[in-house]
Design a protein around this motif. Structure first.
Motif, PDB file in Angstrom:
ATOM      1  N   ALA A  17     -14.252 -43.360  17.118  1.00  0.00           N
ATOM      2  CA  ALA A  17     -15.124 -42.383  16.453  1.00  0.00           C
ATOM      3  C   ALA A  17     -16.458 -43.020  16.062  1.00  0.00           C
ATOM      4  O   ALA A  17     -17.481 -42.332  15.972  1.00  0.00           O
ATOM      5  CB  ALA A  17     -14.423 -41.815  15.236  1.00  0.00           C
ATOM      6  N   ALA A  18     -16.472 -44.349  15.823  1.00  0.00           N
ATOM      7  CA  ALA A  18     -17.713 -45.028  15.418  1.00  0.00           C
ATOM      8  C   ALA A  18     -18.627 -45.303  16.610  1.00  0.00           C
ATOM      9  O   ALA A  18     -19.809 -45.603  16.454  1.00  0.00           O
ATOM     10  CB  ALA A  18     -17.387 -46.356  14.730  1.00  0.00           C
ATOM     11  N   SER A  27     -12.429 -43.910   7.891  1.00  0.00           N
ATOM     12  CA  SER A  27     -12.515 -42.517   8.339  1.00  0.00           C
ATOM     13  C   SER A  27     -11.340 -41.738   7.754  1.00  0.00           C
ATOM     14  O   SER A  27     -10.385 -42.326   7.233  1.00  0.00           O
ATOM     15  CB  SER A  27     -12.563 -42.428   9.867  1.00  0.00           C
ATOM     16  OG  SER A  27     -11.416 -43.013  10.417  1.00  0.00           O
ATOM     17  N   GLU A  28     -11.434 -40.433   7.860  1.00  0.00           N
ATOM     18  CA  GLU A  28     -10.463 -39.548   7.199  1.00  0.00           C
ATOM     19  C   GLU A  28      -9.024 -39.862   7.614  1.00  0.00           C
ATOM     20  O   GLU A  28      -8.764 -40.146   8.789  1.00  0.00           O
ATOM     21  CB  GLU A  28     -10.794 -38.103   7.600  1.00  0.00           C
ATOM     22  CG  GLU A  28     -10.759 -37.137   6.435  1.00  0.00           C
ATOM     23  CD  GLU A  28     -11.036 -35.730   6.941  1.00  0.00           C
ATOM     24  OE1 GLU A  28     -12.165 -35.494   7.403  1.00  0.00           O
ATOM     25  OE2 GLU A  28     -10.108 -34.901   6.885  1.00  0.00           O
TER      26      GLU A  28
END
Ligand code: NAD
Length: 360
Positions: A120-121, A341-342
């Motif tokens: 995601a990063a 992150s979530e």
């Protein structure tokens, strides 16, 4: 085996992240029956405060006497710290440049790995990032444009600046050898990056790299132009294994490759000389904005420790154990604040170090 490691924790987050790297190295030593002796040394701002200079001759001698150097990062806030009111040769960074030079560290290695859990990063499109990548950029560190003769002068009444790009065959040969040696420990592919359609130094670079390649028949060699490589890093980074290039091209491409992983706190680096000796440090700086809060990401320092095991001590299983422990902790959902992150569990710098050490 018994090995001696010079440790330069440095400034800012340096001491926090190096403590965690030492914790993980000790855990690997215990598991595999080694003893690592540490000699702690000062460099950078802390050395200025203690000795009035960023690097003493005693520190250089102690580094030379060790089998490898593990470093944190040096420097402070460049606007507010009194270290930056000093003349350039007495500032923290002058110590690092002098140390690299004194130790003859001509090859800089920066692995850029995209961990599946941190996809995601990644700043690239999903169809590119989902393939993952694991490349290592080897940059020539002591020659080329940054070390060539330079001057600014009036020529026919026009102010003119001149920088010189120079490489001799020996400088090229020794880094090419390093690149092929490292490729033999990885996926056996070398991409040599140059600008051979324009530059004489690049044409010599290509010729010497081809000569060296003959000694490594198992390694696939390809040549690429630097402009096209800059595009390929964002288009299809999974094609690369070891990329070897001259100083300025490497400076730019290694930052580009680091950026596409999206997480500075994850990137280790190594600087090597002709022997197995090396200096290992995270790619990031001393992060004065978060120093002393126990929130820095220690993974780059821990992975620098893994590189030290792999390249200076030739301890492949030990290095694999550390790298796998990092992957496991990420897969279990533990994160420091910078990569949070979530749905993940946020941990401190020291907790992250302990979690990795336990899994080695
Ligand atoms: P930096 O890399 O220290 O920080 C940039 C940003 O990344 C900051 O927001 C910082 O909090 C964050 N960051 C960096 N490492 C992190 C980590 N491990 N975990 C979480 N977040 C992290 O760059 P800067 O702010 O430009 O420089 C600060 C000082 O570091 C300056 O004095 C600079 O000269 C020095 N520096 C030293 C080295 C080195 O020792 N080799 C390299 C680069 C910069």
């Amino acid at each position: 085996m018994t090995r001696n490691i010079a440790v330069i924790k440095g400034d800012g987050i340096g001491p926090e992240i190096v403590n965690e790297a030492m914790k993980v190295l000790d855990s690997a030593a215990q598991k595999f029956g080694h003893t690592f002796n540490y000699t702690q040394l000062l460099m950078g701002g802390c050395s200025i405060d203690a000795y009035g200079e960023p690097l003493t001759d005693e520190t250089i001698a102690a580094c030379k006497a060790a089998d490898a150097v593990l470093m944190g990062s040096i420097g402070g806030n460049t606007t507010t710290s009194p270290w930056y009111k000093l003349p350039a040769h007495l500032r923290p960074e002058a110590g690092l440049l002098k140390l690299r030079k004194s130790l003859g560290l001509f090859a800089n290695l920066r692995p850029c790995v995209l961990y599946p859990e941190l996809r995601a990063a990644c700043t690239l499109r999903e169809d590119i990032s989902e393939k993952g990548f694991d490349m290592l950029i080897m940059r020539e560190l002591t020659g080329g444009l940054y070390f060539g003769e330079r001057r600014t002068e009036e020529i026919d009444g026009v102010t003119t600046a001149i920088d010189t790009l120079k490489y001799d065959e020996n400088e090229i040969r020794r880094i090419a050898v390093k690149a092929f040696e490292v490729a033999m420990k990885r996926n056996k592919k070398v991409t040599s990056v140059d600008k051979a359609n324009v530059l004489d130094t690049s044409r010599l670079w290509r010729k010497i790299v081809e000569e060296v390649a003959k000694d490594y028949p198992e390694v696939t060699l390809e040549h690429a132009l630097v402009d096209s490589t800059a595009m390929q890093i964002v288009r299809n980074p999974s094609q690369f294994d070891v990329m070897v290039t001259e100083n300025m091209f490497g400076d730019i491409l290694s930052d580009e490759a680091a950026m596409v992983t999206g997480s500075l706190g994850m990137l280790p680096s190594a600087s090597l000389n002709e022997t197995s000796f090396g200096l290992y440090e995270p790619s990031g700086g001393s992060a004065p904005d978060i120093a002393g809060k126990n929130i820095a990401n220690p993974i780059a320092a821990i992975l620098s420790g893994a590189m030290l095991l792999r390249y200076s001590f030739d301890m492949q299983a030990e290095a694999d154990a550390v790298e796998n422990a990092v992957k496991q902790v990420l897969a279990e959902g533990y994160r420091t604040g910078d990569i949070m992150s979530e749905g993940c569990k946020q941990v401190s710098c020291s907790e992250m170090g302990s979690l990795i050490a336990e899994r080695v």
